[in-house]
Motif scaffolding. Structure first.
Motif, PDB file in Angstrom:
ATOM      1  N   ALA A 114       0.713  -1.289   0.106  1.00 27.09           N
ATOM      2  CA  ALA A 114       0.090   0.020   0.066  1.00 27.09           C
ATOM      3  C   ALA A 114       0.782   1.191   0.059  1.00 27.09           C
ATOM      4  O   ALA A 114       0.148   2.583  -0.086  1.00 27.09           O
ATOM      5  N   GLU A 117       4.330   0.617  -9.959  1.00 22.89           N
ATOM      6  CA  GLU A 117       3.349  -0.264 -10.734  1.00 22.89           C
ATOM      7  C   GLU A 117       2.674   0.625 -11.707  1.00 22.89           C
ATOM      8  O   GLU A 117       2.374  -0.018 -12.804  1.00 22.89           O
ATOM      9  N   GLU A 175       2.847   1.841  -5.434  1.00 21.56           N
ATOM     10  CA  GLU A 175       2.016   2.363  -6.353  1.00 21.56           C
ATOM     11  C   GLU A 175       2.316   3.013  -7.376  1.00 21.56           C
ATOM     12  O   GLU A 175       1.785   2.816  -8.815  1.00 21.56           O
ATOM     13  N   THR A 176       3.284   3.916  -7.151  1.00 24.80           N
ATOM     14  CA  THR A 176       3.845   4.906  -8.360  1.00 24.80           C
ATOM     15  C   THR A 176       4.764   3.913  -9.287  1.00 24.80           C
ATOM     16  O   THR A 176       4.157   3.885 -10.571  1.00 24.80           O
TER      17      THR A 176
END
Length: 256
Positions: A167, A175, A172-173
């Motif tokens: 998380a 991916e 996240e960036t």
């Protein structure tokens, strides 16, 4: 670790460096600095003295520290809470390790950038026979770029930590950036021109690479790479273009 030297500026770090990770060639104790950020320069001074002098550590014997006005000098060892500066081995045995005088090269780096080859044989094989005018083999300062897939398998009992890790904004960036597979034996990442390979003017923000569709490059056994070379701290890169199946060759200089 027997060829590694660690430079520190306080007694607690000296104790940790000597005990934490295996035997060291030496530890350089460089206390009393006005600013801890000067440890890098102090280390270069210490290495130069040890590599060019014979006998007891010259840093401990005669080196001076100056105040900010540079008008007054204090013997460096007089500022030391341990009564010495420089080579810990010289303090312990009376002489610095002979390797200081015997060495022809020193690899100088920060603690988080220790030189480590992964699959060194394949890297050397990929570089052999290439045109030195159009090929660069250099450390990639944009490693690692972890992706969620790197953490799909975790030890028992670590699932909660894994969920928290997945998380994080960094994963996240990364991916969202996306990645493509890299064949180290046959692929290359080619700079458009020599200027793009060498000049600061060619540096681009990581966001610009992402917006232009450049994908992270991912080999079979390591974290993904940014398609380029540059300053990871500032997130500025000289982009290169992923070239598949060309035997690792580039018309202009390339990274791989």
């Amino acid at each position: 670790t027997s060829h590694v030297v660690v430079a520190v500026a306080n007694a607690a770090d000296l104790d940790f460096a000597r005990k934490c990770c295996g035997p060291l060639l030496d530890a350089l104790y460089l206390p009393g600095l006005d600013n801890p950020n000067k440890l890098g320069v102090a280390t270069l001074i210490a290495v130069h003295r040890l590599a060019t002098s014979r006998g007891p550590d010259p840093l401990d014997a005669r080196e001076k520290l100056y105040d900010k006005s540079e008008r007054s000098a204090t013997r460096w060892a007089d500022r030391s809470d341990l009564g010495f500066v420089g080579s810990h081995e010289a303090r312990r045995t009376g002489l610095p390790p002979r390797e200081w005088r015997a060495a022809t090269h020193f690899y100088y780096t920060e603690a988080d950038q220790i030189l480590r080859f992964r699959d060194a044989d394949s890297i050397k094989t990929a570089a052999l026979g290439k045109n030195p005018a159009t090929t660069l083999l250099l450390p990639h300062r944009a490693v690692p770029m972890p992706l969620p897939d790197d953490f799909r398998t975790v030890p028992p009992g670590a699932r909660a930590a894994r969920e928290g890790l997945l998380a994080t904004a960094e994963l996240e960036t990364n991916e969202a950036w996306g990645s493509v597979s890299l064949d180290r034996a046959d692929d290359a990442c080619c700079f458009p021109t020599v200027v793009h390979a060498c000049q600061p003017a060619a540096l681009e923000p990581a966001a610009a690479l992402r917006s232009d569709g450049a994908k992270l490059l991912r080999g079979p056994d390591g974290f993904a790479l940014v398609p380029g070379e540059g300053n990871f701290l500032k997130q500025l890169f000289r982009r290169c273009d992923h070239a598949r199946g060309g035997g690792g060759e580039c018309a202009a200089p390339g990274v791989f």
